[in-house]
Write a protein that holds these residues in place. Sequence first.
Motif, PDB file in Angstrom:
ATOM      1  N   GLU A  18      -3.260   4.570  -2.390  1.00 46.56           N
ATOM      2  CA  GLU A  18      -3.625   5.677  -2.136  1.00 46.56           C
ATOM      3  C   GLU A  18      -4.835   6.589  -3.157  1.00 46.56           C
ATOM      4  O   GLU A  18      -3.626   7.306  -3.853  1.00 46.56           O
ATOM      5  N   ASP A  19      -5.903   6.691  -3.160  1.00 46.34           N
ATOM      6  CA  ASP A  19      -6.668   7.448  -3.905  1.00 46.34           C
ATOM      7  C   ASP A  19      -8.727   7.655  -3.672  1.00 46.34           C
ATOM      8  O   ASP A  19      -8.734   6.387  -3.673  1.00 46.34           O
ATOM      9  N   SER A  74      -6.993   1.282  -6.326  1.00 43.22           N
ATOM     10  CA  SER A  74      -6.955   1.956  -5.944  1.00 43.22           C
ATOM     11  C   SER A  74      -7.526   1.966  -3.992  1.00 43.22           C
ATOM     12  O   SER A  74      -7.654   0.943  -4.371  1.00 43.22           O
ATOM     13  N   THR A  75      -6.662   2.414  -3.322  1.00 37.90           N
ATOM     14  CA  THR A  75      -7.517   2.052  -1.862  1.00 37.90           C
ATOM     15  C   THR A  75      -8.734   1.155  -1.599  1.00 37.90           C
ATOM     16  O   THR A  75      -9.404   1.146  -1.180  1.00 37.90           O
ATOM     17  N   ARG A 127       1.644   5.265  -0.380  1.00 30.93           N
ATOM     18  CA  ARG A 127       0.682   7.028  -0.043  1.00 30.93           C
ATOM     19  C   ARG A 127       1.091   7.504  -1.274  1.00 30.93           C
ATOM     20  O   ARG A 127       0.426   8.519  -1.792  1.00 30.93           O
ATOM     21  N   ASP A 128       2.915   7.204  -1.891  1.00 32.02           N
ATOM     22  CA  ASP A 128       3.142   8.537  -2.733  1.00 32.02           C
ATOM     23  C   ASP A 128       3.365   8.049  -4.066  1.00 32.02           C
ATOM     24  O   ASP A 128       3.050   6.777  -4.473  1.00 32.02           O
ATOM     25  N   GLN A 166       0.684  -1.038   0.194  1.00 34.14           N
ATOM     26  CA  GLN A 166      -0.248  -0.096  -0.109  1.00 34.14           C
ATOM     27  C   GLN A 166       0.862   1.079  -0.233  1.00 34.14           C
ATOM     28  O   GLN A 166       2.139   1.217   0.878  1.00 34.14           O
TER      29      GLN A 166
END
Length: 204
Positions: A113-114, A92-93, A13-14, A11
């Motif tokens: 992370e989206d 996507s998350t 984030r960036d 997972q």
Amino acid sequence: MTGNTCPKIYQVRDADLAIRAIRDLGRRIVTFSGFSSNGYEDQSDVQRIICEVLDKLDPRTDIVCSGATRMGIGAVYALASSRGFESLGIVSTRARKEHVPFADDVDIVYVIEDESWGGYIDKRGTPSPTSRVMVDVSDMLVFIGGGDIARDEYDYAKRRRKAVEFFVADANHAAAIDQARRRGEPAPTDFRGSLALHCEAETK
């Protein structure tokens, strides 16, 4: 794929970190996109198209990529695995938040992370984090049908001068009609999806 049905899941984030990590694999990334949740009206024809594309690729140099989930275009994972390809998924998350199962035959999944599922997030043509990763890591993108997200990713891929192929295919008619009903929209009469209409407009 070694037969392990538990993919490695990262997972991230960036989006830039995901792009670098995938590029560091040092392999050509061939991405398949199209209809997912609605599936296809003629799944066997879609599988035929996928197989014809895979037959032109090399498991020693190419990694097969798609959206990580089982539905619709996710059929590419089992077909790629049977030919000895390594595979990865970019999603996507929202998939984890909504408990959408990942495909059994995907090796690595990058969960980005989206807040959206993908596509453009504004009228300026800014791709969502998931779609940016999907397109930016790809050397070639193969679209088999597709709705709004596929349309936006196709457009972004063309802007990024990526190699793209498009094959017309109908979404599952019953699923598309049911989706329109739930949205309070008229039942569709054309099931090829918005990407097909976009490609038609390009040729005019």
